[in-house]
Motif scaffolding. Structure first.
Motif, PDB file in Angstrom:
ATOM      1  N   MET A   1      18.708  13.633 -29.158  1.00  0.00           N
ATOM      2  CA  MET A   1      18.078  12.304 -29.118  1.00  0.00           C
ATOM      3  C   MET A   1      16.598  12.435 -29.447  1.00  0.00           C
ATOM      4  N   GLU A   2      16.110  11.545 -30.300  1.00  0.00           N
ATOM      5  CA  GLU A   2      14.715  11.616 -30.708  1.00  0.00           C
ATOM      6  C   GLU A   2      13.782  11.203 -29.564  1.00  0.00           C
ATOM      7  N   HIS A   3      12.684  11.932 -29.454  1.00  0.00           N
ATOM      8  CA  HIS A   3      11.661  11.622 -28.465  1.00  0.00           C
ATOM      9  C   HIS A   3      10.626  10.721 -29.132  1.00  0.00           C
ATOM     10  N   ILE A   4      10.541   9.484 -28.674  1.00  0.00           N
ATOM     11  CA  ILE A   4       9.691   8.500 -29.348  1.00  0.00           C
ATOM     12  C   ILE A   4       8.708   7.918 -28.348  1.00  0.00           C
ATOM     13  N   VAL A   5       7.421   7.992 -28.662  1.00  0.00           N
ATOM     14  CA  VAL A   5       6.393   7.322 -27.873  1.00  0.00           C
ATOM     15  C   VAL A   5       5.580   6.455 -28.822  1.00  0.00           C
ATOM     16  N   ASN A   6       5.811   5.171 -28.760  1.00  0.00           N
ATOM     17  CA  ASN A   6       5.101   4.212 -29.618  1.00  0.00           C
ATOM     18  C   ASN A   6       5.163   2.864 -28.917  1.00  0.00           C
ATOM     19  N   GLN A   7       4.084   2.490 -28.253  1.00  0.00           N
ATOM     20  CA  GLN A   7       4.055   1.209 -27.549  1.00  0.00           C
ATOM     21  C   GLN A   7       2.684   0.573 -27.679  1.00  0.00           C
ATOM     22  N   ILE A   8       2.702  -0.722 -27.925  1.00  0.00           N
ATOM     23  CA  ILE A   8       1.469  -1.494 -27.948  1.00  0.00           C
ATOM     24  C   ILE A   8       1.670  -2.765 -27.140  1.00  0.00           C
ATOM     25  N   THR A   9       0.662  -3.114 -26.361  1.00  0.00           N
ATOM     26  CA  THR A   9       0.649  -4.369 -25.612  1.00  0.00           C
ATOM     27  C   THR A   9      -0.619  -5.112 -25.982  1.00  0.00           C
ATOM     28  N   VAL A  10      -0.465  -6.315 -26.521  1.00  0.00           N
ATOM     29  CA  VAL A  10      -1.622  -7.124 -26.895  1.00  0.00           C
ATOM     30  C   VAL A  10      -1.466  -8.522 -26.309  1.00  0.00           C
ATOM     31  N   ARG A  11      -2.584  -9.092 -25.920  1.00  0.00           N
ATOM     32  CA  ARG A  11      -2.625 -10.498 -25.515  1.00  0.00           C
ATOM     33  C   ARG A  11      -3.807 -11.131 -26.223  1.00  0.00           C
ATOM     34  N   GLY A  12      -3.534 -12.171 -27.024  1.00  0.00           N
ATOM     35  CA  GLY A  12      -4.596 -12.790 -27.785  1.00  0.00           C
ATOM     36  C   GLY A  12      -4.264 -14.214 -28.169  1.00  0.00           C
ATOM     37  N   GLU A  13      -5.142 -14.802 -28.949  1.00  0.00           N
ATOM     38  CA  GLU A  13      -5.028 -16.203 -29.343  1.00  0.00           C
ATOM     39  C   GLU A  13      -4.349 -16.320 -30.700  1.00  0.00           C
ATOM     40  N   LEU A  14      -3.385 -17.232 -30.794  1.00  0.00           N
ATOM     41  CA  LEU A  14      -2.678 -17.461 -32.044  1.00  0.00           C
ATOM     42  C   LEU A  14      -3.630 -18.067 -33.068  1.00  0.00           C
ATOM     43  N   VAL A  15      -3.698 -17.467 -34.259  1.00  0.00           N
ATOM     44  CA  VAL A  15      -4.609 -17.929 -35.300  1.00  0.00           C
ATOM     45  C   VAL A  15      -4.039 -19.141 -36.044  1.00  0.00           C
ATOM     46  N   ALA A  16      -2.756 -19.070 -36.395  1.00  0.00           N
ATOM     47  CA  ALA A  16      -2.087 -20.150 -37.122  1.00  0.00           C
ATOM     48  C   ALA A  16      -0.603 -20.067 -36.824  1.00  0.00           C
ATOM     49  N   LEU A  17       0.138 -21.107 -37.177  1.00  0.00           N
ATOM     50  CA  LEU A  17       1.570 -21.120 -36.918  1.00  0.00           C
ATOM     51  C   LEU A  17       2.272 -19.995 -37.677  1.00  0.00           C
ATOM     52  N   PRO A  18       3.321 -19.421 -37.088  1.00  0.00           N
ATOM     53  CA  PRO A  18       4.063 -18.343 -37.763  1.00  0.00           C
ATOM     54  C   PRO A  18       4.632 -18.808 -39.099  1.00  0.00           C
ATOM     55  N   GLU A  19       4.680 -17.871 -40.052  1.00  0.00           N
ATOM     56  CA  GLU A  19       5.254 -18.139 -41.365  1.00  0.00           C
ATOM     57  C   GLU A  19       6.379 -17.150 -41.634  1.00  0.00           C
ATOM     58  N   PHE A  20       7.361 -17.588 -42.404  1.00  0.00           N
ATOM     59  CA  PHE A  20       8.503 -16.733 -42.719  1.00  0.00           C
ATOM     60  C   PHE A  20       8.015 -15.486 -43.452  1.00  0.00           C
ATOM     61  N   SER A  21       8.535 -14.320 -43.040  1.00  0.00           N
ATOM     62  CA  SER A  21       8.154 -13.056 -43.652  1.00  0.00           C
ATOM     63  C   SER A  21       9.268 -12.502 -44.541  1.00  0.00           C
ATOM     64  N   HIS A  22      10.442 -12.246 -43.939  1.00  0.00           N
ATOM     65  CA  HIS A  22      11.529 -11.643 -44.704  1.00  0.00           C
ATOM     66  C   HIS A  22      12.833 -11.767 -43.923  1.00  0.00           C
ATOM     67  N   GLU A  23      13.926 -11.384 -44.573  1.00  0.00           N
ATOM     68  CA  GLU A  23      15.232 -11.352 -43.933  1.00  0.00           C
ATOM     69  C   GLU A  23      15.808  -9.950 -44.090  1.00  0.00           C
ATOM     70  N   ASN A  24      16.412  -9.430 -43.006  1.00  0.00           N
ATOM     71  CA  ASN A  24      16.956  -8.074 -43.016  1.00  0.00           C
ATOM     72  C   ASN A  24      18.280  -8.063 -42.260  1.00  0.00           C
ATOM     73  N   HIS A  25      19.357  -7.704 -42.953  1.00  0.00           N
ATOM     74  CA  HIS A  25      20.690  -7.651 -42.349  1.00  0.00           C
ATOM     75  C   HIS A  25      21.037  -8.966 -41.650  1.00  0.00           C
ATOM     76  N   GLY A  26      20.712 -10.064 -42.289  1.00  0.00           N
ATOM     77  CA  GLY A  26      21.056 -11.370 -41.756  1.00  0.00           C
ATOM     78  C   GLY A  26      20.111 -11.907 -40.703  1.00  0.00           C
ATOM     79  N   ARG A  27      19.093 -11.136 -40.326  1.00  0.00           N
ATOM     80  CA  ARG A  27      18.111 -11.592 -39.332  1.00  0.00           C
ATOM     81  C   ARG A  27      16.832 -12.030 -40.032  1.00  0.00           C
ATOM     82  N   ARG A  28      16.304 -13.143 -39.610  1.00  0.00           N
ATOM     83  CA  ARG A  28      15.080 -13.687 -40.190  1.00  0.00           C
ATOM     84  C   ARG A  28      13.883 -13.273 -39.329  1.00  0.00           C
ATOM     85  N   PHE A  29      12.788 -12.908 -40.003  1.00  0.00           N
ATOM     86  CA  PHE A  29      11.580 -12.474 -39.316  1.00  0.00           C
ATOM     87  C   PHE A  29      10.390 -13.306 -39.783  1.00  0.00           C
TER      88      PHE A  29
END
Length: 208
Positions: A1-29
């Motif tokens: 099993m791979e040993h993975i350490v990668n975590q970020i926690t951010v709290r901030g102010e939304l700049v603008a409304l989210p915009e569609f980025s891409h679709e991957n395996h039927g999921r929209r991001f």
């Protein structure tokens, strides 16, 4: 099993409304940006990629800020003449809430090339590294990191393949890029280290 350490926690102010980025395996991001203030009073404007399913759980009436917990990811964009490393936050959880701004990163991985040690004109010590942080399915995120002072001295003695565990913050930096059509203002992202530990045992599952 791979040993993975990668975590970020951010709290901030939304700049603008989210915009569609891409679709991957039927999921929209979707993509949005958070403004996260530094102690200096400046803001880091940080890009977030979030799934449509997770985005739909956010309650705008729950507070003034968005808190995202996720991973710092990279994506290499290739064009005919150049390559560009895209850095972003991949959201694993998100909530609208009140509270103090935060920007906390924990990473672990090997160096994928030797460190670059330098001094500023005022004599401040800096060390730039590219960290290859393992991801599932034997992939990796290649993340630029910057170390300061005594920590920069210590990290400068490392070589390709040495593993580092670090804490810090994801920060944005504007710069001017000269192109064939003129000058363009661009934004670069890097993890500014607060602390670092050079690990003794190599991680055979890591990619670099």
């Amino acid at each position: 099993m791979e040993h993975i350490v990668n975590q970020i926690t951010v709290r901030g102010e939304l700049v603008a409304l989210p915009e569609f980025s891409h679709e991957n395996h039927g999921r929209r991001f979707y993509r949005f940006y958070l403004d996260v203030p530094r102690l200096s009073g400046n803001n880091d404007r940080l890009p977030v990629i979030i799934s449509e399913q997770l985005l739909n759980t956010l309650d705008p009436s729950a507070g003034e800020y968005i808190k995202v917990i996720g991973q710092v990811r990279s994506h290499n964009i290739r064009s005919a003449n150049a390559r560009h490393l895209l850095i972003f936050i991949f959201a694993i959880s998100a909530a609208v809430e009140n509270g103090d701004a935060c920007n906390d990163v924990i990473l672990e991985g090997p160096l994928c090339k030797d460190p670059i040690y330098r001094r500023t004109p005022l004599g401040r010590e800096i060390c730039d590294v590219m960290l290859a942080v393992p991801r599932t399915f034997r992939r990796a995120d290649y993340l630029p990191c910057i170390f300061w002072g005594r920590t920069a001295q210590d990290i400068s003695a490392c070589r390709t393949g040495d593993r580092i565990r670090m804490t810090g913050r994801l920060q944005s930096r504007t710069y001017t890029k000269r192109t064939e059509t003129g000058s363009e203002e661009r934004i670069a992202y890097e993890i500014s280290a607060l602390s670092a530990e050079i690990l003794d045992e190599p991680n055979e599952d890591a990619l670099y």
